[in-house]
Scaffold this active site. Structure first.
Site, mmCIF file in Angstrom:
data_model
loop_
_atom_site.group_PDB
_atom_site.id
_atom_site.type_symbol
_atom_site.label_atom_id
_atom_site.label_comp_id
_atom_site.label_asym_id
_atom_site.label_seq_id
_atom_site.Cartn_x
_atom_site.Cartn_y
_atom_site.Cartn_z
ATOM 1 N N SER A 162 -2.772 5.411 2.285
ATOM 2 C CA SER A 162 -1.616 5.433 3.026
ATOM 3 C C SER A 162 -0.240 5.804 1.774
ATOM 4 C CB SER A 162 -1.273 3.962 3.124
ATOM 5 O OG SER A 162 -1.110 3.125 2.044
ATOM 6 N N LYS B 19 2.524 0.073 -1.956
ATOM 7 C CA LYS B 19 3.761 0.655 -1.028
ATOM 8 C C LYS B 19 4.905 1.169 -1.827
ATOM 9 C CE LYS B 19 1.377 0.432 2.691
ATOM 10 N NZ LYS B 19 0.169 0.515 2.112
#
Length: 157
Positions: free
Chosen positions: A61, A100
């Protein structure tokens, strides 16, 4: 989603020799007297040794721009730093670790992947998301398998 495995870190110095010769393309062969100062890699990667950890990324991701953090990369995570919007962070989302980019959109904060194939996660409160630390460095290997041979992973329980 990217997840991470926390790794044990040797706290003694890891000495490297800095090469003062610029390397525009290729590898120089500096004479012994042209070598630079010794550099302690721990001082660079672990500026707050009791609050900095290494972790291995699992997942893709974060493998898009701007961070380009690939699956298997090592992250230096500094838990002493206060996270700022725009920084890559490690957080626990509903008890599961993830890496993230922290973004502020209006009044809300979001955990945003750099890979557009993954969805952003809205931070809905401290019970939902707990920020664990700020990613300060990414170590990747260009020869697959060598880094895994020298670093043993252990899971946080």
């Amino acid at each position: 989603m990217c997840s991470i495995d926390i790794l044990q870190v040797a706290r003694e110095p890891v000495w490297l020799i800095e090469c003062d010769t610029p390397i525009p393309a290729g590898f120089p062969s500096p004479a012994e007297d042209e070598r630079g100062e010794r550099i302690d890699l721990n001082k660079i990667l672990l500026p707050h040794p009791t609050h900095t950890y290494l972790a291995r990324v699992t997942g893709t991701s974060m493998d898009g721009p701007p961070s380009n953090i690939p699956d298997g990369a090592l992250l230096a995570i500094d838990c002493a730093l206060k996270p700022q919007a725009g920084q890559v962070i490690v957080a626990a989302v509903d008890g599961e670790f993830t890496v993230k980019r922290l973004e502020k959109r209006g009044v809300a904060y979001w955990l945003v992947p750099d890979n557009p194939a993954f969805a952003a996660i809205e931070v809905r409160g401290k019970d939902h998301v707990k920020v664990w630390g700020v990613v300060t460095h990414v170590v990747t290997e260009l020869i697959n398998g060598k880094l895994h041979e020298h670093v043993r992973a252990r899971r946080l329980q």
